[in-house]
Design an enzyme around this catalytic site. Sequence first.
Site, PDB file in Angstrom:
ATOM      1  N   GLU A   1       1.898   2.234  -3.640  1.00 54.73           N
ATOM      2  CA  GLU A   1       0.577   2.785  -4.291  1.00 54.73           C
ATOM      3  C   GLU A   1       0.803   3.911  -3.896  1.00 54.73           C
ATOM      4  O   GLU A   1       0.867   4.915  -5.137  1.00 54.73           O
ATOM      5  CB  GLU A   1      -0.015   1.718  -3.716  1.00 54.73           C
TER       6      GLU A   1
ATOM      7  N   CYS B   1     -10.769  -1.854  14.644  1.00 52.64           N
ATOM      8  CA  CYS B   1     -10.518  -3.679  14.902  1.00 52.64           C
ATOM      9  C   CYS B   1     -11.310  -3.786  15.390  1.00 52.64           C
ATOM     10  O   CYS B   1     -11.661  -4.569  16.598  1.00 52.64           O
ATOM     11  CB  CYS B   1     -10.053  -4.348  14.161  1.00 52.64           C
TER      12      CYS B   1
ATOM     13  N   SER C   1      -7.129   1.094  -2.949  1.00 55.38           N
ATOM     14  CA  SER C   1      -6.247   0.319  -3.026  1.00 55.38           C
ATOM     15  C   SER C   1      -6.502  -1.240  -3.477  1.00 55.38           C
ATOM     16  O   SER C   1      -7.287  -1.337  -2.999  1.00 55.38           O
ATOM     17  CB  SER C   1      -5.648   0.388  -1.602  1.00 55.38           C
TER      18      SER C   1
ATOM     19  N   GLU D   1     -13.479 -13.214  -5.623  1.00 58.27           N
ATOM     20  CA  GLU D   1     -12.282 -13.195  -5.910  1.00 58.27           C
ATOM     21  C   GLU D   1     -11.610 -13.443  -4.868  1.00 58.27           C
ATOM     22  O   GLU D   1     -10.218 -13.568  -5.540  1.00 58.27           O
ATOM     23  CB  GLU D   1     -12.441 -11.567  -5.596  1.00 58.27           C
TER      24      GLU D   1
ATOM     25  N   LYS E   1     -15.918  -9.932   8.313  1.00 55.61           N
ATOM     26  CA  LYS E   1     -14.838 -10.885   7.244  1.00 55.61           C
ATOM     27  C   LYS E   1     -15.073 -12.553   6.553  1.00 55.61           C
ATOM     28  O   LYS E   1     -14.728 -12.911   5.872  1.00 55.61           O
ATOM     29  CB  LYS E   1     -13.817 -10.816   8.365  1.00 55.61           C
TER      30      LYS E   1
ATOM     31  N   GLU F   1     -16.587 -11.743   3.587  1.00 62.72           N
ATOM     32  CA  GLU F   1     -15.414 -11.385   2.510  1.00 62.72           C
ATOM     33  C   GLU F   1     -15.179 -12.769   1.838  1.00 62.72           C
ATOM     34  O   GLU F   1     -14.345 -13.020   0.695  1.00 62.72           O
ATOM     35  CB  GLU F   1     -14.254 -10.485   3.147  1.00 62.72           C
TER      36      GLU F   1
ATOM     37  N   GLU G   1       0.867  -0.982  -0.294  1.00 59.16           N
ATOM     38  CA  GLU G   1      -0.080   0.201  -0.472  1.00 59.16           C
ATOM     39  C   GLU G   1       0.959   0.920  -0.157  1.00 59.16           C
ATOM     40  O   GLU G   1       0.933   1.852  -0.531  1.00 59.16           O
ATOM     41  CB  GLU G   1      -1.320   0.022   1.219  1.00 59.16           C
TER      42      GLU G   1
ATOM     43  N   CYS H   1      -8.339  -2.180   3.788  1.00 52.33           N
ATOM     44  CA  CYS H   1      -8.377  -4.174   5.282  1.00 52.33           C
ATOM     45  C   CYS H   1      -9.623  -3.734   5.595  1.00 52.33           C
ATOM     46  O   CYS H   1      -9.833  -4.519   6.320  1.00 52.33           O
ATOM     47  CB  CYS H   1      -7.426  -2.747   5.938  1.00 52.33           C
TER      48      CYS H   1
END
Lengths: 427, 604
Positions: free
Chosen positions: B309, B531, B347, B394, B386, B389, B306, B327
């Site tokens: 980037e 988190c 990102s 993907e 999560k 996710e 990151e 994230c």
Amino acid sequence: MQETKIITKLCGKIDPFSIESYISRGGYQQLLAYLKNIKTKKGRLQAHKKIMKLVEESGLCGRGGAGFPTGEKWRIAYQKAQKSRQPLYLIVNGDESQPGAFKDSFLMKKNPHLIIEGIIILAYVLECKKVFVYINGTFKEELEIMRQAVTAAFEHKFLGGKTTDFKERIKIKIIQGAGGYIYGEETALIDSLEGNRGEPKIKPPFPPQSGYNNSPTVVNNIETIANLVPLLEMGAKKYRQLGKGNATGTKLFSVSGAVKNPGVFEFPLGTSLRAIIYGICGGMEKGKKLAFVQVGGTGDFLVGKQLDYCLTYEKGKQKIPVGLGNILVVDKNVAVEDLMFSWSQFYARESCGQCTPCREGTYQLLKIAERLKEKKLMEKDYENMQDIVEVLEKTSLCPFGNFAAQPWKKVIKFYGADFFDARKRKK
Amino acid sequence: MIKIKINQKQYQVKEGQRILAVCNKYRIEIASLCSHPNFSDFEKPAEQDRSSNAVCRLCLVKARKKGERKYQLIPACILKATAGLEVITEDAEIIRLRKTNLELLFVNHAGLCAHCSKNMDCELQNLAIKYDIDEFRFVPRLNEIESNEELDLLYEKMSRRMIDTENPAIVRDSEKCIHCGRCVDVCKNMQGIEAISSVGKGNQAVVGTEYNVPLECSYCGQCTTVCPSGALTEKNEIGAFVKAVNDPNKTVIVQTAPAIRVSLGEEFGMPPGAIVTPKMVSALRECGADLVFDTNFGADLTVMEESLELAERIKKGRGVLPLFSSCCPAWVLFLEQNYPEFLSHLSTVRSPYMIVASLIKSYYAKQNTLNPKDIFSVAIMPCTAKKYEASRAEFRKDGVRDVDCVLTTREFGQLLRSKGLKLAELDDSEFDPALGISTSAGAIFGASGGVTEATIRTAHYLMTGKNAKEIEFKQARGSVGVRLADFKIGNFKLRTKIVYGLKNARKVLEELKKGEHDFDFLEVMACPDGCIGGGGQPIPTSPKIRRARKRAIYAQDKNMSLRMSHENTLVKKIYDEFLIAPGSYKAKKYLHTKYHRYHYKWRK
């Protein structure tokens, strides 16, 4: 006893769809007179002061049930708006949906322009640019009449840009209600207008301080607004002569039940029930005997001497809180269990479902009423009912919970605890 | 400060403070189901600065203002302290009223305690025990099926009852709902999503989604942390984990997130902020994990990618600015659902645990000649999003999911308890070194602002060629929902915005839409304080508990010797052996991902 026709003077005599018939009978004169006075800023301020003074002196109070002094409400909202430079909104509450109340519907159907004229004057007085008229969603006819009345007022230039020298334009928006008793409560109504789910909010803040879009908002009943034009016509002094004590002016009463001639009647506040029921309503229907009379949807069950008490907004002995002015006359052929069931059904259906006692309590009361009707009462029901009535009365968020408890309280007060014991009652 | 009297005892409080908050502070117990300490964070109109909507009607107290004679019943959550106020928190009448209200609530809920995941840890249950209620005093409002017609409706899922297990992260069981409105409040005022709200009126009123479709939101899980009963819980995947452990053909590899090591202790009665890393690792080994890796290591790789980037976008003008961090899966999904036009800002780096998972099934499997199909990859996360996710297309290669199962901190605690393991009594153990060496830059990912701080530490190195003199960037830390932090990197001034809460994020994006932006890097975490306040974290949570967790996170950072991701030896090794260099085609393949506009499946 004859009716005292102040607001309903023209009702039935004019065509609600024709603005000309209203104008030909002296309609919109008060508005035109007012508009003449406000050509300059100074004149406008004077006119504002004059009307506010007039209303406060007249002692007019809200006809939506609570009876809050109208002039005071306007003043609070107006001052807040001036101070905070927020726009002021006017909401006219036509969400009449309490069982047995049909006076707002009557007014809208018979004389819509009286309301529109009052709204326009009030909007100028309060410097309010946007008015909402919130009408019960099931009132199809009233909605149409009111919409046409607004259009007609616009076409006759009572509304819109060219009315005054001032740049401001008053917009009246007729809103079809979302269909629910609870939207008649002002904070829930505002919620509904904002596009949210209508749920009563905790007060304070009251709408005159923070209402629609957090701006000061005046919420008035249709009947309150309808009082404005007659009040301007007759002046505060004459208006005060109507009524009794501090409860001044007239009130529309919707009478239903076992009388010969039910309907909407206008009487000064302070009139007794007997005068209405045995006067203009023509007494009981043939062959029916009076069991009791109930006023305001949540009031005591009244009989005998109590019928001579006066109907008023004041509190005190020998006074009946008038509420919305709905009078229910019950005869002895009516099974009270059925009545309790229908009330309980109404309250269980119309609770907003927000707070615990009301959402769950009204449902439990409905179930008890159901068992009462079918004569299948359980042992615990009487005790349960008492506990539920207590939490509804003491802990619910808005007054609605209290309303839901009242029929039960009143029925016990009237018939005694034996009402719950089917065997004893039959004797 | 003013003086008030509660139960005849004097207290000094701030004027205007809510009595419920005062009572909580001085440990005067008041039953309450609809208010929650988290709600004090919300931005609400000034008139509504209370911690609840006052709908449960349980926190009723009797209060008498100065000069008044009569006591009045009023909910403590809306009652403000004024000088000379006298409050009675409990007497026979109050107890009776509370009890009746509780019984009215409980009647729609009764009968499912034994197999509820909240059993023994349930606010409603605790109150029911305390007030000794009669569970079956009234007739249930929602459980009744009165006719065949209603039964048909139930089959069509249009009924008032709804057990939603179709969405990937959160289980909603409206039968256990007591309509307190906390989840509605959190969804609307903290996240601004309004996925759930009150439906129906009167005796039909329930909390649910529009048209009763399965939940389709950003799955942040904040609703599950505030639910006082078991109506909203994470989708339980303990069963899948246990099954894999018992399967001899499977190699079970577990990784643990940065934020859970400071909160797991709470599941076992330790104070908030207790650091339990070594015990947690050995607990996992006890549960049957073959290998335990560290998500912090993935965070280090995230930082490497990151920061490159960011440096490239700033220096070489490749790609658009501002750059958004990626994230937080709830934030990514929120963007895909609501602002697909901004996806190019995001990102492309995977979230840390997905990086570790990807390396487990590629690099690690290759090195140890394992078939990716035989690896069961588990992630212990503070997060419910999560779970969603992990199910994304993907993150799948040849039909094999990168992460097979995600357990929340709460589920992990539940698992340990069900095995009879007591965390405090376990031996210490360390992460497996293969993918388990990390720096403290990864550790601070757990708190809001941590991603920014860790990225700046490495970006400074990348852009100027040397490390910053003071690597603790205090300006990135804080507990405000939207904050600006400026960093000096050489001659360049990097402006960053650090946001938590999706409602705050929406505000920032709306400004961005208008073309007003004063920052180059945007970090968004969906949950309050990042988190450590996540949707899968132990219950209860409050600003105070989150502060303790945050302190522990930064204490960890201070005590580590390696504090910058580019100094991590393992990171260097992996780049040398496998990924070539940051930003290489291989790094792009294994550490990056793609985003696309989200098409609603159920929501209309």
